[in-house]
Design a protein around this motif. Structure first.
Motif, short mmCIF file in Angstrom:
data_model
loop_
_atom_site.label_atom_id
_atom_site.label_comp_id
_atom_site.label_asym_id
_atom_site.label_seq_id
_atom_site.Cartn_x
_atom_site.Cartn_y
_atom_site.Cartn_z
N CYS A 1 -6.73 1.49 4.59
CA CYS A 1 -6.53 2.92 4.35
C CYS A 1 -7.74 3.55 3.65
O CYS A 1 -8.06 4.72 3.86
CB CYS A 1 -5.28 3.17 3.51
SG CYS A 1 -3.76 2.93 4.43
N CYS B 1 -4.57 0.20 0.29
CA CYS B 1 -5.15 -1.03 0.86
C CYS B 1 -6.55 -0.77 1.40
O CYS B 1 -6.93 0.38 1.64
CB CYS B 1 -4.24 -1.57 1.95
SG CYS B 1 -4.35 -0.66 3.50
N CYS C 1 0.86 -1.18 0.00
CA CYS C 1 0.00 0.00 0.00
C CYS C 1 0.90 1.24 0.00
O CYS C 1 1.86 1.31 0.77
CB CYS C 1 -0.90 -0.02 1.24
SG CYS C 1 -1.75 1.53 1.53
N CYS D 1 0.37 3.03 3.74
CA CYS D 1 0.76 2.43 5.02
C CYS D 1 1.76 1.28 4.86
O CYS D 1 2.26 0.76 5.85
CB CYS D 1 -0.47 1.93 5.76
SG CYS D 1 -1.18 0.43 5.05
ZN LIG Z 1 -2.74 1.07 3.57
#
Ligand SMILES: [Zn+2]
Ligand SMILES: Nc1ncnc2c1ncn2[C@@H]1O[C@H](COP(=O)(O)OP(=O)(O)O)[C@@H](O)[C@H]1O
Ligand SMILES: [Mg+2]
Lengths: 376, 201
Positions: free
Chosen positions: B73, B70, B58, B61
């Protein structure tokens, strides 16, 4: 505490041997290289998870085998416990208490306590500082099992900090970047935090041991010699308080910054501590005969015995590996008097005639031959 | 070993490279695979390749993700005010299982370890600093295992982030051999709940 049963499977030269202990004193007789020290080593492992003869488990597992096992029944004041160590030629040990598999060494340590005394211990006087540090550390671990963890953490910090210093040394032509300085500062404070734990515990335990050792030494030497033991930490400190000791570390690190940069390794810390043994104002290493050095080691061992008993509240086991025959009759008697009936004692010897009749009567005697133990 | 015909030996050798798989398990798995239908084996092989090709990180993150961002998120329901910093994706999975945490994550991708040549520059530290400086972020929770390397990383991130955001540390008891992965869910939930302000030591 009393070691009632010991079962060795594929351990050193033992294939499958059970031993049942019935008396406070056990004498193991046999020729050289039959397995006497191996048996004591198994007990040492139960007490400290360390062997003074090797640091590799693959030496402990019987040749041609992949695993070995030590199990024991120990009677303590309030309970009877079963201990097990599964050793692997490759990979980690499995530790068991009763039927439970333990995840931390700490929970295993402190279940059995033992003091080992062998001919090798003269190295305590003659050898380098590392031997004395290891000796003291092994004692602190028995008294305060969490120290095993503290020591492990300290050594890991040391390895990491050395790796960083080694890398920075390769860049020695330029000055460090802000990021590098910040990283080094992190490991400085880790060294200070962990080193402070190590040095304070060493000092505390030694502080309790020294007066007892001095007392024994006076007795054995007939008050002719004066023993002093000085703990000389690499980072000296005066006030037993974590902040102050950590500050002492940080100041010394600052002072030795250039040396560390050029050597590319950590020169400040408890891995450089010394424990000085002094007789009549002279370093014991340089002083006197082999006999006098033996007196000193005997005093240290008897002090360990007494201190463990005091702290744990139960008498530890005493393991005497080939030393009795080496002591003169006077020191033999001092030792026997000190042990009396209180400490379960395992003694190895090549000949039974090294012992007086009274001793033999009070002892259970085994003979050891080619990895087998039988009644004498 | 001569008892295996070469293609079987190669399969066993490959399986044995996987974590937790010894020679016996590798042999059992290999023989099982040979007993399966060709379709099933094809599906397994495809799944392995597809996962490897499609799963990346991602962008925000650094959790494992097939998309640029992702699902955690992207989730509008989740609280933007807290970021929980962990060592790797396994820790995200362990914490998600507790269902006690509703904020966002940040995966460092390791811990500081000079022995392995890992310093802050090898970790996803700069993107964390950027995220933590966004005005909506109120708290950064450091959930890094208390090994020597983990503690050092925690110390470092604390120094870096404290000037502009509240930094807390989850409450580990005595070391549990290190990994969040091995802590049970109750322990983890308690550790999160009992987090405390990170103090400089
Ligand atoms: Zn993420
Ligand atoms: N891992 C091992 N496997 C088999 N035999 C071993 C192993 N380690 C040591 N030995 C054997 O144990 C014997 C030494 O035993 P030891 O207890 O030291 O003798 P002693 O009776 O003199 O104290 C030697 O014969 C040595 O070959
Ligand atoms: Mg021997």
């Amino acid at each position: 505490m009393f070691l009632r049963r010991l079962h060795l499977r594929q351990f050193r030269n033992y294939t499958d041997q059970k031993v049942q202990f019935e008396a406070q004193k056990t004498i193991l007789v046999g020729n050289n290289a039959q397995g006497k020290s191996n048996l004591l080593e198994a007990v040492e492992l139960l007490a400290t998870l360390n062997s003074h003869r090797t640091s590799r488990d693959r030496d402990l597992v019987q040749n041609e085998q992949t695993t070995g096992q030590i199990t024991a029944t120990v009677e303590r004041k309030h309970s009877t416990i079963e201990l097990g160590i599964l050793l692997r030629k490759q990979g980690r040990r499995t530790l068991k208490l009763n039927t439970e598999t333990l995840r931390r060494q700490m929970e295993f340590l402190g279940q059995v306590n033992a003091v080992q005394f062998s001919g090798l211990d003269l190295d305590l006087v003659r050898g380098g500082p590392e031997i004395r540090r290891n000796w003291l550390d092994a004692l602190v671990i028995q008294l305060e099992p969490v120290y095993a963890y503290i020591l492990q953490q300290y050594n890991q910090v040391l390895r990491q900090r050395n790796a960083l210093l080694r890398r920075l040394k390769q860049e020695e032509m330029r000055s460090l970047s802000e990021g590098e300085k910040m990283q080094l500062a992190l490991w400085d404070s880790q060294l200070a935090a962990n080193g402070s734990r190590v040095t304070r515990r060493r000092a505390r335990v030694l502080g309790r041991l020294v007066p007892i050792a001095q007392e024994w030494h006076r007795l054995i030497s007939g008050a002719k010699e004066q023993l002093e033991i000085h703990y000389t930490p690499n980072v000296p400190w005066t006030q037993d308080n974590p902040e102050q000791v950590q500050q002492a570390f940080l100041s010394k690190i600052e002072q030795r910054r250039t040396a560390e940069k050029y050597q590319g390794r950590t020169v400040v810390g408890t891995h450089r501590d010394e424990i000085e043994l002094v007789i009549n104002n002279t370093p014991a290493r340089a002083y006197g005969s082999q006999g006098q050095q033996r007196t000193l080691v005997l005093a240290l061992k008897l002090a360990e015995l007494k201190l463990i008993e005091e702290v744990i509240g139960e008498p530890p086991l005493l393991l005497l590996d080939d030393v009795l025959a080496e002591l003169d009759p006077n020191r033999q008697n001092q030792l026997l008097e000190a042990i009396q009936g209180r400490f379960q004692t395992l003694i190895t010897a090549t000949h039974i005639n090294a012992f007086d009749a009274q001793w033999l009567n009070a002892s259970q005697i085994f003979s050891v031959a080619a990895g087998e133990v039988s009644n004498f | 070993m001569t008892a295996y015909t070469p293609p079987l030996a190669r399969l066993i050798e490959q399986l044995q490279k996987l974590p937790g798989v010894g020679p016996k398990t590798a042999q059992r798995l290999a023989l099982h695979i040979l007993k399966q239908s060709e379709d099933d084996v094809e599906a397994l092989a495809q799944a392995i390749l597809a996962a490897k090709k499609q799963v990346g990180f991602c962008q925000t993150c650094f959790h494992l993700s097939a998309d640029k961002t992702c699902p955690i998120c992207r989730d509008q329901q989740r609280d933007n005010k807290t970021i929980c910093v962990v060592t790797d994706s396994r820790d995200v999975i362990a914490l998600e299982k507790t269902r006690e945490y509703h904020g966002k994550y940040h995966v460092l991708g390791g811990v500081i370890s000079p022995m392995d040549g890992i310093g802050p520059d090898q970790l996803n530290v700069q993107p964390l600093v950027r995220r933590a400086s966004f005005p909506e972020v109120e708290e950064v929770i450091l959930a890094i295992s208390p090994s020597v390397e983990g503690e050092t990383t925690t110390l470092y991130l604390g120094q870096l982030l404290r000037p502009f955001v509240r930094v807390t540390q989850i409450a580990f008891g005595l070391p549990m051999g290190g990994d969040l992965e091995y802590a049970d869910e109750v322990t983890l939930a308690r550790a999160l709940e009992g987090r405390r302000e990170l103090v400089n030591s």
